[in-house]
Design an enzyme around this catalytic site. Structure first.
Site, PDB file in Angstrom:
ATOM      1  N   LYS A   1       1.018  -1.114   0.092  1.00  0.00           N
ATOM      2  CA  LYS A   1       0.007   0.036   0.077  1.00  0.00           C
ATOM      3  C   LYS A   1       0.685   1.280  -0.209  1.00  0.00           C
ATOM      4  O   LYS A   1       0.541   2.053  -0.838  1.00  0.00           O
ATOM      5  CB  LYS A   1      -0.899  -0.059   1.323  1.00  0.00           C
ATOM      6  N   ASN A   2       1.800   1.439   0.888  1.00  0.00           N
ATOM      7  CA  ASN A   2       2.697   2.449   1.173  1.00  0.00           C
ATOM      8  C   ASN A   2       3.818   2.722  -0.279  1.00  0.00           C
ATOM      9  O   ASN A   2       4.230   3.641  -0.351  1.00  0.00           O
ATOM     10  CB  ASN A   2       3.392   2.640   2.426  1.00  0.00           C
TER      11      ASN A   2
END
Ligand code: UD1
Length: 418
Positions: free
Chosen positions: A22-23
């Site tokens: 996600k990051n």
């Protein structure tokens, strides 16, 4: 709003595949705004935060298309507006990543002050310090940050703290600036290296990503590319704790073991057996855990995004442990929820003192933020009876198919309408 119910489960067993990070994907999606040609991003996790970023990009003029096999195509021949929509930006802090690309391409950006997980004040002063050094005039008025420049010119920027977001945003802004930008005391997280690799494939000239000094030599324009995002090291760590806490035996696939070194080391100190393979980990535990202290730090230190999961593990370890949070000033909201489940935790400033107990009890709890939500699921796996987790919106922001992945490992977890 549905809730997640977790029942006491036996040792988790089997294998699980980790999704794209996600990051990593969120800044890479924002960076695609810099490209005048098509970008294809592979292994994009199917998450609420990714949907929000897609909506932000569309609002700015990008064509965002979900392809089969989990890829995303982003095409922005032209950016149509410099103003990002309030409803989206305030939903997710990471949407502030569009500021750097907008400044680079339009020399103009108007962004509402960001929102996101309630884990402390989380200012954006370091992002703005970087933009100002590149020649951008910044004004903050009526809840909006506006940046304007005739042109962006490279400079040397020292970050007072190695902020992940500020490093990424400044790196993106500098790709099309005139001359050389040097970011000193830059964050070194693997997601920064992934973003730099993506930008370099577009034609950028970035050196030193992954170290504390990043050098960006500005280029005229950026083209398109195809890029696979790195695996999610925080999701990996969460499944490692799931194996450890339940006394399980899980093979975790699609992992870069190097990215998760501090977690491997800490779990080994707890008595967990971890076998490292090229792109997988086998994590085996008897469920008998030794209490160990942990301190969160910027990479390559222990990640703050795994602090709460580790604390959940310590609630049932043998002995007392101290969990120090040094990255965020207010990241102990999970403590009151774990306490509802019988955990013995005392907060002393930036530390939590955890006294391990024999067993937790199921309770009604609330996912106060993304990682806190995952922690409550982990605690629920070993708590007597049922744990009902409310406010699960946060969990869906960051964990792909968490119920089905855990169910496939033998967990008793399901979603119910409230
Ligand atoms: C990113 C991650 C988040 C992770 C965090 C730390 C994304 C989308 N999110 O968040 O999951 O927990 O890194 O590893 O990648 N700070 C300032 N001024 C700034 C920026 C940050 O004071 O301008 C402070 C923050 O308040 C915080 C600390 O620096 O105390 C770390 O923040 P930062 O590294 O910027 O985290 P994020 O990029 O927001």
């Amino acid at each position: 709003m549905p809730k997640i119910v977790v029942e006491k489960s036996g040792p988790l067993k089997g294998s699980v595949r980790i999704s794209g990070a996600k990051n990593a994907v969120l800044p890479i999606m924002a960076a695609a705004l810099l490209a005048e040609e098509k970008c294809i991003i592979e292994d994009v996790p199917d998450l609420k935060d990714v949907n929000v970023m897609s909506a932000v990009l569309r609002s700015l003029g990008s064509e965002v298309t979900k392809l089969e096999n989990g890829s995303l195509e982003i095409y922005t021949p032209e950016i149509k507006t410099a103003e990002a929509p309030y409803e989206l930006i305030t939903k997710m802090r990471a949407s502030f990543f569009v500021m750097g690309p907008l400044l680079a391409r339009l020399k103009n950006a108007k962004i509402p002050l960001p929102g996101g997980c309630a884990i402390g004040a989380r200012p954006v002063d370091l992002h703005l310090k970087g933009f100002k050094s590149l020649g951008v005039e910044i004004n903050i008025e009526h809840g909006y940050i506006e940046g304007k420049a005739d042109k962006l010119v490279g400079n040397t920027i020292y970050l007072d703290f190695p902020s992940v977001g500020a490093t990424e945003n400044i790196m993106m802004a500098a790709t099309l600036a005139e001359g050389v930008t040097i970011i000193e005391n830059a964050a070194e997280e693997p997601e920064i290296t992934d973003l730099a690799n993506f930008l370099n494939k577009l034609g950028a000239n970035i050196k030193g990503a992954g170290t504390d000094t990043i050098k960006i030599t500005g280029v005229e324009r950026l083209g398109g590319t195809r890029h696979q995002v790195i695996p999610d090291r925080i999701e990996t760590g969460t499944y490692m704790v799931a194996a450890a806490i339940t006394g399980g035996d899980i093979t975790i696939e699609n992992v870069v073991p190097n990215h998760i070194k501090p977690v491997i080391a800490k779990l080994r100190e707890c008595g967990v057996d971890i076998e490292e393979m090229d792109d997988a980990l086998r994590v085996r535990s008897t469920g008998e855990l030794k209490a160990v202290d942990v301190t969160t730090l910027p990479y390559p230190g222990f990640p703050t995004d795994l602090q709460s999961q580790f604390m959940g593990l310590m609630t049932v370890a043998n002995g007392s442990s101290v969990v120090n949070e040094t990255v965020f000033e207010n990241r102990f909201m999970h403590v009151s929820e774990l306490t509802r489940m019988g955990a013995k935790i005392r907060i002393e400033g930036h530390s939590a003192v955890v006294e391990g107990i024999k067993r937790l009890e199921g309770a009604k709890v609330s996912a106060t933020d993304l990682r806190a939500g995952a922690t409550l699921i982990l605690a629920g796996l070993v708590a007597e009876g049922k744990t009902e987790i409310h406010n699960i919106y946060h969990i869906d922001r960051g964990y792909v198919e968490i119920e089905s992945k855990l169910t496939s490992l033998g967990a008793r977890i399901y979603r119910e309408e409230d």
